[in-house]
Design an enzyme around this catalytic site. Structure first.
Site, short mmCIF file in Angstrom:
data_model
loop_
_atom_site.label_atom_id
_atom_site.label_comp_id
_atom_site.label_asym_id
_atom_site.label_seq_id
_atom_site.Cartn_x
_atom_site.Cartn_y
_atom_site.Cartn_z
N ARG A 48 -81.33 -41.58 -67.13
CA ARG A 48 -80.29 -40.88 -66.74
C ARG A 48 -79.80 -41.58 -64.77
O ARG A 48 -79.14 -40.71 -63.98
CB ARG A 48 -81.83 -39.23 -66.37
CG ARG A 48 -81.65 -38.56 -67.81
CD ARG A 48 -82.97 -37.62 -67.53
NE ARG A 48 -84.01 -38.02 -67.53
CZ ARG A 48 -85.26 -37.33 -67.26
NH1 ARG A 48 -85.64 -36.50 -67.42
NH2 ARG A 48 -86.18 -37.90 -66.79
N LYS A 107 -92.96 -38.10 -80.85
CA LYS A 107 -94.49 -37.52 -81.63
C LYS A 107 -93.21 -35.62 -81.72
O LYS A 107 -94.16 -35.03 -82.51
CB LYS A 107 -95.85 -37.17 -81.34
CG LYS A 107 -96.03 -36.50 -79.97
CD LYS A 107 -97.29 -37.38 -79.46
CE LYS A 107 -97.25 -37.20 -77.21
NZ LYS A 107 -96.48 -37.90 -77.41
N VAL A 134 -97.72 -41.79 -82.72
CA VAL A 134 -99.26 -41.45 -83.00
C VAL A 134 -100.18 -43.03 -82.88
O VAL A 134 -99.78 -44.20 -83.02
CB VAL A 134 -99.54 -41.32 -84.23
CG1 VAL A 134 -101.37 -40.44 -84.67
CG2 VAL A 134 -98.41 -39.78 -84.90
N GLY A 189 -104.09 -42.62 -62.74
CA GLY A 189 -103.18 -42.83 -63.56
C GLY A 189 -102.94 -42.21 -65.49
O GLY A 189 -102.25 -41.96 -66.13
N ASP A 203 -99.60 -32.54 -77.42
CA ASP A 203 -99.93 -33.72 -77.74
C ASP A 203 -100.79 -34.10 -79.12
O ASP A 203 -100.05 -34.45 -80.35
CB ASP A 203 -100.24 -34.78 -76.44
CG ASP A 203 -100.17 -36.07 -77.50
OD1 ASP A 203 -99.09 -36.58 -77.45
OD2 ASP A 203 -101.30 -36.82 -77.34
N LYS A 207 -99.20 -34.62 -82.97
CA LYS A 207 -100.15 -36.17 -84.19
C LYS A 207 -101.05 -35.86 -85.47
O LYS A 207 -100.37 -36.55 -86.06
CB LYS A 207 -100.69 -37.04 -83.49
CG LYS A 207 -99.82 -37.52 -82.07
CD LYS A 207 -101.05 -38.11 -80.77
CE LYS A 207 -100.62 -38.38 -80.22
NZ LYS A 207 -100.91 -38.95 -78.72
#
Length: 430
Positions: A48, A107, A134, A189, A203, A207
């Site tokens: 991008r 995923k 996954v 992080g 999330d 999975k």
């Protein structure tokens, strides 16, 4: 004899994972060529923001026109690591239409539209591989699709999100509250600036949908997965878990019904005994426990996120797809022949840990026990503590359906002697 003409790879996305994929393709070029039987060439990188400096990547390969890149016609494999639903879905289907196989780490897209993507891949005779979707670097998709293809998988139980496992582990080991543990995860992080997808279990639910579909040869979409986040887990819950010899994990649980006639898929916090292998999974690591008829119990463990670990899974798929390309074959596609119904959460049977705030006076325990009995929920243990007219009552049930437990709790809330329901936690892994 090694083929001299290289297989051309288009890379969609060059962030944390994509940049590692490009780096490994470059630094391990000779080894990859030897393992595949032909060189692999990075033919283009769609991004991008083309002005960013990308170390080790020829600027001439960088483009903002991902569509033109996948439509070139000479691309053998498209590696998609941009994530999200669109434009990833359109780019992947376009890649198939223009003669390229696809390796994806997406995923969310696979959980929502995996069946449709597999259908387009099959229509055009191309591969769709997604090991990295996954559990990061952990080999899991391929063992389920291939190594256990001759077995009957009955249950998949796992920690599939490193951010939430780090937070819960920190709460358990240090006594930190949720927000304090989240702040540390963000500083290190492990958590995004907006951690919603992780802490609210979106999330992990994606999975779980992918794992359940592969394990049970049944189409399981994201909407089929019961999802409950972990933002309400407290230090008091961990204290209760320790008293039971347990800890708390955010678990993805995919199960085949005892009669084999249906499956369930769910993600939620749960107490798990310290004796269970998943209880020892620390920090941001992932682990998945698989139970099958012939193989028995298997555990897959390792780093579940990060640029290099995820890129490792992507490159493994890239090698497999390139080998298929050279041999003129394709790997396993969707296997949904079983077409088992996905049961709602209300039908799920498990144990429960319920903490109630009650009045400290005679007869309370009898009232509460009566409500459990009236709803067909058997009590395993009860612990009561009281002081100055207020008390806490902790009830651990035998196995009960989610629907019956919900009815029980609704009835408990109507008792004058029950001040409130402090917490409800499922107990798994026994």
């Amino acid at each position: 004899m090694m083929r001299t003409r290289p297989l051309k790879v288009a890379l969609l996305g060059c962030g944390v994972v994509g940049s590692e994929v490009a780096r490994i393709m470059t630094t391990h070029a000779d080894d990859l060529a030897a393992r595949i039987g032909a060189p692999v060439e990075l033919a283009g990188v769609a991004v991008r923001r083309p002005s960013r400096v990308r170390e080790g990547i020829d600027p001439a390969l960088v483009t903002t026109d991902a569509t033109a890149l996948v439509k070139r016609g000479d691309i053998d494999v498209v590696v998609e690591v941009i994530g999200g639903i669109e434009p990833a879905r359109t780019l992947i289907t376009t890649a198939f239409e223009y003669g390229a196989s696809v390796v994806s780490a997406n995923k969310a897209l696979l959980a929502q539209d995996g069946a449709a993507l597999h259908a387009v891949a099959e229509e055009h005779g191309e591969d769709l591989y997604y090991e990295a979707a996954v559990a990061g670097a952990i080999p899991l998709i391929r063992p389920l699709r291939e190594s256990l293809a001759g077995d009957k998988v009955n249950r998949v139980l796992g920690i599939v999100n490193g951010t939430t496992n780090f937070i819960l582990d920190k709460m358990d080991s240090s006594g930190a509250g949720y927000q304090e543990a989240l702040d540390e995860a963000t500083a290190l992080g492990y958590a995004e600036a907006d951690p919603t997808a992780d802490v609210e279990a979106f999330d992990a639910a994606a999975k779980a949908a992918i794992l359940a579909g592969i394990a049970f040869h049944t189409r399981v979409r994201l909407d089929d997965v019961y999802r409950e986040g972990m933002t309400e887990v407290t230090a008091a819950d961990f204290a209760s878990a320790r008293e039971m010899g347990c800890t708390i994990k955010l678990l993805a649980i995919c199960e085949r019904a005892a009669d084999g006639g249906s499956v369930t898929a769910r993600v939620h916090p749960a107490m798990i005994p310290l004796s269970h292998p998943l209880a020892s999974v620390r920090g941001a690591y992932n682990a998945v426990f698989v139970e099958s008829d012939a193989a028995g119990q298997l555990m897959f463990y390792g780093p579940g996120a990060g640029g290099a670990p995820t890129a490792s899974a992507v490159l493994g798929d890239l090698v497999a797809v390139c080998r298929n390309r050279l041999s003129g074959a394709t790997g396993p596609g969707e296997s949904a022949y079983a077409a088992l119904p996905v049961s709602p959460m209300g039908d799920v049977v498990t144990r429960y840990h319920i903490s109630l705030d009650v009045a400290d006076k005679p007869g309370v325990l009898a009232q509460v026990a009566t409500v459990f009995a009236e709803h067909g929920v058997s009590i395993d243990t009860v612990r009561q503590q009281g002081k100055d007219g207020e008390a806490s009552l902790v009830v651990v049930t035998h196995r009960a359906s989610d629907a019956s437990l919900t009815g029980t709790v609704d009835a408990l809330r109507k008792l004058d002697t029950v001040r409130g329901v402090a917490s409800i936690m499922r107990v798994e892994g026994e």
